[in-house]
Design a protein around this motif. Sequence first.
Motif, short mmCIF file in Angstrom:
data_model
loop_
_atom_site.label_atom_id
_atom_site.label_comp_id
_atom_site.label_asym_id
_atom_site.label_seq_id
_atom_site.Cartn_x
_atom_site.Cartn_y
_atom_site.Cartn_z
N TYR A 62 1.73 -4.96 6.48
CA TYR A 62 2.24 -4.03 5.43
C TYR A 62 1.77 -2.61 5.73
N ARG A 113 4.18 -2.17 0.93
CA ARG A 113 5.39 -2.29 1.30
C ARG A 113 5.42 -3.44 2.51
N ARG A 114 6.15 -4.27 2.60
CA ARG A 114 6.17 -5.33 3.82
C ARG A 114 7.02 -4.56 4.90
N THR A 115 6.43 -4.95 6.08
CA THR A 115 7.04 -4.37 7.38
C THR A 115 7.05 -5.46 8.46
#
Length: 785
Positions: A128, A135-137
């Motif tokens: 994240y 937020r996901r990454t």
Amino acid sequence: MTLLGAISIPWSGWVWPAGVLVLVVLALLVWSYRHAPGLGAAHTIAFCLKLLGVLILALCLIEPLWSGRRAKSGANLFVVAADNSDSMNIRDRGSDQSRGDALRAILPADGGGTWVAALAENFQLRQYTFDSRLRRTTDFSELTFDGKVSSIGTVLHTIAERYRNRPLAGVLLMTDGIATDMGEQTYDVSGLPPVYPVVVGRSAPQRDIALSNVSVSQTAFEDAPVTIQADAQATGFAARNVAIELTTEAGAVVERQQWSIRRNEDKQVFRFRLRPEETGVLFYRLRIAEVTDEKSEQSEEATLANNERTVVVDRGEGPYRILYVGGRPDWEFAFLKRAISDDEQVDLVGLIRVALREPKYDWRGHAGESSNPLYRGFDPEDAEQTEQYDQPVLVRLGTRDEKELLEGFPKTPEDLFEYHAIILDDTEASFFTHDQMDLVRRFVVDRGGGFLMLGGQASFQRGGFDRTPIGGILPVYLDRVPEVSSTAPIRLNLTREGWLEPWARLRDNEQDERQRLSDMPDFRVLNRIDSVKPGARVVATVGDQADPLPALVVQRLGNGRSAALTVGDVWRWGLRELEMRKDMDKFWRQTLRWLVADVPERMSIQVAHDSDGAEQAVVLRVRTRDEGFEPLDNVSVAIEVRPPGGETVRLPATPATSESGLFEATYLPRTSGGYFAQAEIVDPDGSKVGDAETGWTVDLEAREFGSIQTNRALLESLARQTRGRLVELSELDDFARSLPSQEVPITTVSIRSLWDLPGVMPAVFLFALACFIAEWAIRRWKGMP
């Protein structure tokens, strides 16, 4: 962290040879040391060291096993969260790259992150980025370091909630520790897994100039009614000069102050006092920077994001209407009217009685005439509206139209509540009906207006106001007034409370103010009051300091405020010299401004900041009231918001369920600066009922750059309270390899040779060698063979 496991020795063919070897070496050692002359402590220590070294070497032949619990491959989750906030763009002192560059260098997006692959072998990785939210990454390529806040606390609790009842082994938190939503000492860690903070950046003080704690206060002080205060701090700028400027929204410089910095770590408080010429919502900017000449270069700062702030000042639109009710013609109203003649924001309306109720005698008028002859010649077209004999003779001054106050003092809330304040001068209680006096009480308590009673022969107790609704709103008691005659001069003095009230002072320094008070003339009319009500504040007194009497008393009451001025001939102040007349005029202007300050309008709009919103969302609340100040529900409300340098946005406001007549709309600012909002209230048939305006400022970087130093102490405390540990950037690879052996939710039994554990075999051989070397050194030291 806890290492889980145990050492066991398996039965193998090497056990007997190893045992025989140990026994043979033990026998040889005993034989050799037994024949050594002069046995002592040194011989015993040397013997034990050599025997220990032999035992360790024999242990290598047996090959012990390590059995323990290890993270089950792929069964546990592990979160890696990287800080994407703006503070990661800071370049630490002595570093050739920013904190963000240092973070990118160890992440997979830039070819680094071998530790990520090591973690992925044993855990299900969840990666994240975060600033205001999580937020996901996939590979951290989304890192732009443009987030305006670092909501570390919110992000950690989001992770805890998202992975509740799931096997989460821990969180690797990669940040500089600048948290905009966590205090230094108290924060909730319940439900959090082990947190392993990775400190990005150095703790050394950064070279920087910053503005913080900017506040605006408004008073009724005429010369400078607005005070803007800001705290400035400088690091690494010793023996340099800094300037702070206050400018208008258009960029015009209002005032400029300089600061000569003495120490490497220095702070200074700046105050700007100004009197804006415009009314309404105004925006100003504060800017701080180092002062340099053309030849010298400006010093580099860690960041410029904390060098500028925007402030808002709401001076109101007006005009504020004040109703003056006088029981007889006197000079007080004339002086009051003249004092505010140039003030476009204050409108004084007079209702003055020029004669008492007059009995009717047949011989006074013409035959068949029932009206008062004093009004003969007025209103010839409507004789029924002329004053009758049994009514007082009233004169209206400064009215808005011919209908205002036509029937005397207002009898309904709609007529009275249009005013912002009431001044009662030398008028007895019998002038009002009981309903009118109760209406005055509601004017202060419910409507939120201001009320001032001036001293006179028919005021306070002499006017019969004791145990009446008007007497109830006064800040003084009327039932305990001693009838004591005194020839002592009536001189006005400020109390401690008075010195703290800007509107009660006429000079900007104490020395000049005391001189002004000593030059004031003596007064001759005083309504003696001995006691004030709880919560009331005595601003001025008369008499000697040993036994002073209240002269000016104020209090907050309900939604409004009330005041009592017991001196009945303030006009005498302006009869001597021109300078004293100016002082008296200024006193009246400031007093009237204080009287109408904070009086609510029928339509009002307020800005409430969402305390839980990481992105500084605001709630715009519009209160609507009818002419009687009752909640107005059957209207529609629309709000136009003008952001700094942007296009106007129109928002529909919806009725709130918590309060009647309240409408709300939520707005999320995207940029820093001053925001202007105007609400328009329309009734069901489409006609405009009213409007209201307000303004607020947004500084998205204020919390983020409140401190620019890495907060290592916060991260250490967070790791300690969650059973984690602090991880340095250089330790990431070792941390990733050791994590499967730590305490995690799902484990499996692992049995392997002790010598296969990383670093065990070299450590054992080095320890054995150290034992032999130490034994040899002792023998050489003691001259042993």
